[in-house]
Design a protein around this motif. Structure first.
Motif, PDB file in Angstrom:
ATOM      1  N   ARG A  46      -9.313   4.227   6.670  1.00 49.43           N
ATOM      2  CA  ARG A  46      -9.231   5.671   6.867  1.00 49.43           C
ATOM      3  C   ARG A  46     -10.581   6.314   7.184  1.00 49.43           C
ATOM      4  O   ARG A  46     -10.670   7.527   7.297  1.00 49.43           O
ATOM      5  N   GLU A  69      -2.342  10.571  12.259  1.00 49.32           N
ATOM      6  CA  GLU A  69      -1.363   9.921  11.388  1.00 49.32           C
ATOM      7  C   GLU A  69      -0.829   8.686  12.089  1.00 49.32           C
ATOM      8  O   GLU A  69      -0.443   8.736  13.264  1.00 49.32           O
ATOM      9  N   ASP A 100     -13.431  11.262   4.152  1.00 48.14           N
ATOM     10  CA  ASP A 100     -12.576  10.366   3.383  1.00 48.14           C
ATOM     11  C   ASP A 100     -13.430   9.591   2.390  1.00 48.14           C
ATOM     12  O   ASP A 100     -14.582   9.250   2.671  1.00 48.14           O
ATOM     13  N   SER A 136     -12.018   6.724   0.791  1.00 45.56           N
ATOM     14  CA  SER A 136     -11.192   5.556   0.502  1.00 45.56           C
ATOM     15  C   SER A 136     -12.064   4.327   0.261  1.00 45.56           C
ATOM     16  O   SER A 136     -13.252   4.303   0.579  1.00 45.56           O
ATOM     17  N   ALA A 145       4.181   1.407   6.478  1.00 38.56           N
ATOM     18  CA  ALA A 145       3.188   2.270   5.831  1.00 38.56           C
ATOM     19  C   ALA A 145       2.843   3.412   6.767  1.00 38.56           C
ATOM     20  O   ALA A 145       2.744   3.227   7.981  1.00 38.56           O
ATOM     21  N   ARG A 146       2.683   4.595   6.201  1.00 33.37           N
ATOM     22  CA  ARG A 146       2.174   5.746   6.940  1.00 33.37           C
ATOM     23  C   ARG A 146       0.900   6.218   6.255  1.00 33.37           C
ATOM     24  O   ARG A 146       0.844   6.316   5.029  1.00 33.37           O
ATOM     25  N   PHE A 147      -0.118   6.482   7.033  1.00 31.91           N
ATOM     26  CA  PHE A 147      -1.380   6.954   6.452  1.00 31.91           C
ATOM     27  C   PHE A 147      -2.097   7.828   7.473  1.00 31.91           C
ATOM     28  O   PHE A 147      -1.824   7.771   8.671  1.00 31.91           O
ATOM     29  N   THR A 148      -3.011   8.647   6.972  1.00 37.43           N
ATOM     30  CA  THR A 148      -3.693   9.640   7.795  1.00 37.43           C
ATOM     31  C   THR A 148      -5.200   9.433   7.749  1.00 37.43           C
ATOM     32  O   THR A 148      -5.772   9.199   6.685  1.00 37.43           O
ATOM     33  N   SER A 198      -6.680   0.086  -3.481  1.00 38.28           N
ATOM     34  CA  SER A 198      -5.729   0.859  -2.681  1.00 38.28           C
ATOM     35  C   SER A 198      -4.667   0.002  -2.025  1.00 38.28           C
ATOM     36  O   SER A 198      -3.606   0.501  -1.635  1.00 38.28           O
ATOM     37  N   LYS A 199      -4.899  -1.296  -1.885  1.00 35.69           N
ATOM     38  CA  LYS A 199      -3.927  -2.173  -1.243  1.00 35.69           C
ATOM     39  C   LYS A 199      -2.791  -2.565  -2.189  1.00 35.69           C
ATOM     40  O   LYS A 199      -1.770  -3.116  -1.752  1.00 35.69           O
ATOM     41  N   MET A 254       0.822  -1.206   0.000  1.00 38.58           N
ATOM     42  CA  MET A 254       0.000   0.000   0.000  1.00 38.58           C
ATOM     43  C   MET A 254       0.857   1.257   0.000  1.00 38.58           C
ATOM     44  O   MET A 254       0.509   2.261  -0.611  1.00 38.58           O
ATOM     45  N   TYR A 255       2.003   1.210   0.676  1.00 42.07           N
ATOM     46  CA  TYR A 255       2.867   2.380   0.822  1.00 42.07           C
ATOM     47  C   TYR A 255       4.169   2.254   0.039  1.00 42.07           C
ATOM     48  O   TYR A 255       4.863   3.240  -0.192  1.00 42.07           O
TER      49      TYR A 255
END
Length: 315
Positions: A149, A305, A142, A144, A134-137, A217-218, A128-129
């Motif tokens: 998220r 985050e 949203d 998504s 992985a970093r996500f907010t 998204s994955k 995913m990242y």
């Protein structure tokens, strides 16, 4: 497990049982140990950790050294012991009070989480990242294609790694930053505390293959097939791989089995709400803990985050 009212002290850290779930071990890093680690870790930038995987092990060794090589063995024993299998790692309060909302601070969090993950195992590539983490907010609004998220609904209890063809023994979830937050606690349920385990483990479909896929998204371009109860541990107790969002039942029987399982998990009164503060991380043995997230209270400036690492234990 230690007595809930007892704090056990080691070199560089202390341990006590979480007040909401005595299986979860709360590991508090001393300010002095963190300062020793941060001084030693200046040798490596985050880019150096991303580009050269062996640097990550050297970094982990420095954190262990800062704790007189007692931290790594304790964490490995904790995640490999089915009676516990989870820890909440946090800095002592005086350190938390100094955290800043800067990219430099987030880099320090990446380093700490990398050291922890490499003390217990090896993170998998996170498609995913596009990195080993992985970093996500999470924000107030949203669009998504999964619940990860989406702030205003409960993310149901599940195991990670259901839709990939690599082993996912552990999940590390670290909070990098949050603003205007109310709610959103982590949810945890140990398989052995699930009141309906026997009903579903002894079902005729418990070891039948089910298909699992993931949304775009994955960044996973394949499907996998495996049962929910896919193996037993050394003592003959079940390991589990389940997530409601990505199961693709083939027929009515499978569909109803999954539906009833999801209802049972969400209704279980042994589920615990665990608060994770900024700069802290929750690490669970993925096959004997289900995890999720409670919903947030709406706020136009809501922001959280997170950093995630998922991987397998060192063999």
């Amino acid at each position: 497990m230690i007595n809930p009212d007892t704090i056990t002290r080691f070199e560089g850290f202390s341990v006590h049982n979480h007040p909401r779930n005595v299986r979860v071990q709360v590991v508090t890093l001393d300010k002095s140990a963190l300062e020793r680690f941060q001084a030693a870790s200046q040798e490596w930038s985050v880019q150096a950790l991303e580009y050269k995987p062996f640097n990550r092990f050297a970094l982990a060794n420095e954190l262990d050294r800062a704790c007189q090589f007692q931290l790594g063995s304790f964490l490995r024993n904790t995640v490999n012991d089915r009676k516990t299998g989870a820890f909440l790692l946090e800095p002592e309060a005086s350190v938390q009070a100094l955290f800043t909302d800067t990219e430099e601070q987030r880099d320090e969090f990446v380093k700490l989480s990398t050291a922890i993950s490499h003390l217990i195992g090896l993170p998998n590539f996170d498609a995913m990242y596009g990195k080993y983490y992985a970093r996500f907010t999470v924000r107030n609004e949203d669009d998504s294609d999964s619940y990860l998220r989406q702030a205003h609904r409960r993310m149901e209890l599940h195991n990670d790694g259901t839709y990939v063809n690599e082993r996912t023994d552990f999940v590390l979830m670290m909070k990098m930053d949050e603003k205007n937050m109310e709610g959103g606690d982590s949810l945890l349920l140990h398989i052995d505390d699930w009141q309906d385990l026997g009903k579903f483990y002894n079902h005729s479909l418990a070891r039948e293959n089910i298909r699992w896929s993931s949304p775009p998204s994955k960044n996973i371009g394949y499907t996998v097939d495996h049962p929910i109860f896919f193996e037993q541990d050394a003592d003959g107790k079940p390991h589990m791989l389940f997530i409601d969002q990505f199961a693709q039942p083939r027929n009515m029987e499978q569909g109803l089995y999954l539906y009833e399982m999801g209802k049972s998990l969400e209704a279980d009164t042994n589920c615990s709400n665990i608060r994770v503060n900024v700069g802290s991380m929750l690490v669970v043995q993925n096959h004997c803990w289900l995890h999720g997230r409670d919903k947030f209270v709406a706020h136009p400036g809501l922001k959280r985050e997170l950093l995630r690492q998922r991987g397998h234990f060192s063999r």
